[in-house]
Design an enzyme around this catalytic site. Structure first.
Site, PDB file in Angstrom:
ATOM      1  N   GLN A  16       0.778  -1.242   0.000  1.00  0.00           N
ATOM      2  CA  GLN A  16       0.000   0.000   0.000  1.00  0.00           C
ATOM      3  C   GLN A  16       0.811   1.294   0.000  1.00  0.00           C
ATOM      4  O   GLN A  16       0.478   2.240  -0.726  1.00  0.00           O
ATOM      5  CB  GLN A  16      -0.951   0.017   1.227  1.00  0.00           C
ATOM      6  CG  GLN A  16      -1.862   1.220   1.207  1.00  0.00           C
ATOM      7  CD  GLN A  16      -2.820   1.338   2.368  1.00  0.00           C
ATOM      8  OE1 GLN A  16      -3.397   2.395   2.576  1.00  0.00           O
ATOM      9  NE2 GLN A  16      -2.990   0.294   3.161  1.00  0.00           N
ATOM     10  N   GLU A 138       1.399  -1.199   8.182  1.00  0.00           N
ATOM     11  CA  GLU A 138       0.614  -0.053   8.648  1.00  0.00           C
ATOM     12  C   GLU A 138       0.515   0.078  10.176  1.00  0.00           C
ATOM     13  O   GLU A 138       0.904   1.087  10.752  1.00  0.00           O
ATOM     14  CB  GLU A 138      -0.805  -0.160   8.053  1.00  0.00           C
ATOM     15  CG  GLU A 138      -1.822   0.809   8.601  1.00  0.00           C
ATOM     16  CD  GLU A 138      -1.547   2.250   8.208  1.00  0.00           C
ATOM     17  OE1 GLU A 138      -1.237   2.507   7.045  1.00  0.00           O
ATOM     18  OE2 GLU A 138      -1.656   3.144   9.078  1.00  0.00           O
ATOM     19  N   ASP A 167       0.743   3.951   5.883  1.00  0.00           N
ATOM     20  CA  ASP A 167       0.970   3.592   4.480  1.00  0.00           C
ATOM     21  C   ASP A 167       0.664   4.762   3.557  1.00  0.00           C
ATOM     22  O   ASP A 167       1.550   5.333   2.922  1.00  0.00           O
ATOM     23  CB  ASP A 167       0.080   2.411   4.091  1.00  0.00           C
ATOM     24  CG  ASP A 167       0.660   1.089   4.543  1.00  0.00           C
ATOM     25  OD1 ASP A 167       1.871   1.029   4.786  1.00  0.00           O
ATOM     26  OD2 ASP A 167      -0.095   0.113   4.661  1.00  0.00           O
ATOM     27  N   GLY A 246      -7.512  20.313  19.306  1.00  0.00           N
ATOM     28  CA  GLY A 246      -7.144  21.729  19.308  1.00  0.00           C
ATOM     29  C   GLY A 246      -7.679  22.467  20.521  1.00  0.00           C
ATOM     30  O   GLY A 246      -8.044  21.854  21.530  1.00  0.00           O
ATOM     31  N   GLY A 247      -7.749  23.784  20.410  1.00  0.00           N
ATOM     32  CA  GLY A 247      -8.123  24.607  21.557  1.00  0.00           C
ATOM     33  C   GLY A 247      -9.626  24.786  21.732  1.00  0.00           C
ATOM     34  O   GLY A 247     -10.050  25.461  22.665  1.00  0.00           O
TER      35      GLY A 247
END
Ligand code: CAO
Length: 415
Positions: A16, A138, A167, A246-247
Site C-alpha cells: 500500500q 501499517e 501507508d 485543538g483549543g
C-alpha cells in the site's frame, strides 16, 4: 496537458505505502511503469479477494493509471533489462524490505553510476537507527509513530485508526519529496535519494500530540476531558478519547436513532466565538452570561455537564438535522458518515472523489479518485493494469528491445 507528462517512473512498489505514492504521480500525468515479478505480481493482487481469480479491490484501488511490466530483476537477463530501465527513467520508487535492492545488486551508488539524473525514492518502516532493518506494516507504524498511544479511550488499550496514516500517509510524504527532487534536478541537473520512513510520517501527523507532551511540563492539559473528570495526568500524552485535538473542545454526541444505527452521531465543537448561538440552540440562553459557563476557561472543568446538555438536544435530531440547524449559526458540527453513506454521497460523486471505474475482469467498481484538485489539470482515473499487461509495449518503447530480444528474455524466464 498533464503536468508530469514525460516523467518516467520505474515503480518497484508493492502493497500500500509505495503504490499510493506512484498512483498520485500517475494521476498527475507521469508514466508509471509498475515492475512485477513474472507470474506473481504485487501480493495485493491476490489478497482479500472478493471475486475468485480476479485482481482484488485492494490492488485495483491502489494502482490506477499505471502500466504493468513483468521482470525478474534477480535473473541475469532481468538485471540487464533493469539497467536499461534505470538509464531511461527519471524516478525509481521502491518500498521493499530494507536492503532488498542492494541484494539485487542495485544499491544507490550503482543507480547513480548508471544514471546520475535518477531520483531514487524509498519508503522504509524506520529511518537510520536501532530499527532500520525491520519490516513494517501499517499498524506497526501507527504504534511506533505515536498514533496508537494517543488514540482510544483513557484507561483502555492503545488503538489504531482506520485511516492508513502509516501507508497512504507516508506515500503522500514521499510523493512530495519526489516532486521536490524533480524541481531540484531542473536546477542542478542531478538526481538524488529521497527517503520517507513510516514512523516519521506518522509522527509528523501526530505533531499536536508531541506539542501536548511538552505542555505537560507546565501542568494538566485542561482541554482534555480527564481534567474535568479529576483524573491526574501521567508523564506522557494520554489517550484523549474523542476530545478535540485543538483549543476548541469538541465531542462525539448521540443523535436521534443512535439506539439502532451505529453511526447516528455528530461531532460537536463548542467554538468560543459562537458560544451564544450554542446556548440559544440547546435551550440554555442563560449560560451565555452565567459566569460558570460564559468563558472557555470557566467551561473547561465543566465539559461533561456542557456536552451532556448539548447531547440532550442532539438526541432529539438526526445527525443531518443537527448539521442543517447548526451550520447557518456558524456552529462547527459534522455527521459521523458511514462508508455506505460516503459511497452514495452525490457531492463526492460529482467532484470525482468517489468514482466508478470499469475493469475488464471485475466489471464496474467504486474507487477513491484523486483527492487533490487542480483547476487546470484535471485527473482522469483509469483502471489498474492486469499483471504484465504492458510488458511488450514497454520493453519495446522504453528500453528499445526488439521482438527477438523480447522472445529471448521470455525464454530465459526474465519477463
Ligand atoms: N524480481 C525479483 N525479485 C523480486 C521482484 C522482482 N520483480 N520484486 C520483489 N522481489 C524480491 C525482493 O527482492 C525480495 O527479495 P530478498 O528478500 O531476497 O531481498 C523479495 O522479493 C521480497 O520482498 P520484500 O521483503 O519487500 O517483501 P515481503 O513480502 O517479505 O515484505 C513488507 C513486505 C511490506 C513488510 C516489506 O517490503 C517492507 O517492510 N517494506 C518497507 C516498509 C513498507 O513499505 N511497508 C508498508 C507495506 S503496506 O502495509
Amino acid at each position: 496537458m498533464k503536468d508530469l507528462e514525460g516523467i518516467k517512473i520505474l515503480d518497484f512498489t508493492h502493497v500500500q505505502s509505495g503504490p499510493t505514492c506512484t498512483q498520485l504521480l500517475a494521476w498527475f500525468g507521469a508514466d508509471v511503469i509498475k515492475v512485477e515479478r513474472p507470474g506473481v505480481g504485487d501480493a495485493t493482487r491476490g489478497q482479500l479477494r472478493d471475486i475468485p481469480d480476479v485482481d482484488s479491490l485492494y490492488f485495483t484501488m491502489l494502482n490506477h493509471n499505471k502500466r504493468s511490466v513483468t521482470l525478474n530483476s534477480k535473473s541475469e537477463k532481468g538485471k540487464e533489462i533493469l539497467t536499461k530501465f534505470i538509464e531511461e527513467c527519471d524516478v525509481m520508487v521502491e518500498n521493499f524490505a530494507p536492503g532488498a535492492l542492494d541484494r539485487m545488486g542495485f544499491p544507490w551508488e550503482r543507480i547513480q553510476e548508471i544514471n546520475p539524473r535518477m531520483i531514487y525514492a524509498s519508503i522504509k518502516g524506520f529511518g537510520p537507527g536501532a530499527y532500520e532493518d525491520c519490516k513494517v506494516y501499517e499498524n506497526v507504524a501507527q504504534c511506533a509513530g505515536g498514533a496508537a498511544s494517543t488514540t482510544g479511550m483513557l484507561g483502555s488499550v492503545p488503538t489504531v485508526t482506520g485511516a492508513q496514516i502509516g501507508d497512504s500517509g507516508t506515500g503522500l510524504h514521499l510523493a512530495l519529496g519526489i516532486v521536490t527532487a524533480l524541481f531540484h534536478r531542473e536546477k542542478s541537473g542531478r538526481g538524488q535519494r529521497v527517503t520517507a520512513a513510516m514512523q516519521d510520517g506518522v509522527l509528523n501527523l501526530c505533531r499536536v500530540k508531541l506539542r501536548d507532551q511538552q505542555r505537560l511540563a507546565s501542568g494538566a492539559l485542561r482541554e482534555y476531558s480527564q481534567f474535568g473528570d479529576g483524573i491526574p495526568f501521567g508523564d506522557a500524552t494520554p489517550r484523549a478519547g474523542n476530545d478535540s485535538g485543538g483549543g476548541q473542545p469538541g465531542r462525539i454526541l448521540r443523535c436521534k436513532g443512535w439506539e439502532s444505527d451505529p453511526d447516528s452521531y455528530t461531532y460537536f465543537i463548542t467554538q468560543a466565538a459562537v458560544w451564544g448561538n450554542i446556548c440559544d440552540v440547546i435551550g440554555k440562553p442563560e449560560w451565555a452570561e452565567d459566569e460558570k459557563f460564559a468563558t472557555p476557561d470557566a467551561r473547561l472543568p465543566r465539559l461533561n455537564e456542557v456536552f451532556e446538555t448539548i447531547e440532550a438536544w442532539t438526541m432529539t435530531k438526526t445527525k443531518f438535522e443537527v448539521m442543517e440547524i447548526c451550520n447557518p449559526l456558524n456552529i462547527p458540527v459534522g455527521p459521523i458518515l458511514s462508508m455506505k453513506e460516503l459511497a452514495e454521497d452525490p457531492s463526492l460523486r460529482k467532484t470525482e472523489t468517489v468514482v466508478e471505474v470499469d475493469h475488464p475482469q471485475r466489471g464496474s467498481y467504486l474507487s477513491v479518485g484523486c483527492p487533490i484538485k487542480l483547476s487546470d489539470s484535471v485527473v482522469e482515473v483509469e483502471r489498474s493494469p492486469l499483471l504484465g499487461e504492458h510488458t511488450e509495449e514497454i520493453l519495446q518503447e522504453v528500453v528499445g528491445l526488439s521482438e527477438d530480444e523480447i522472445a529471448e528474455a521470455k525464454k530465459a524466464g526474465a519477463i
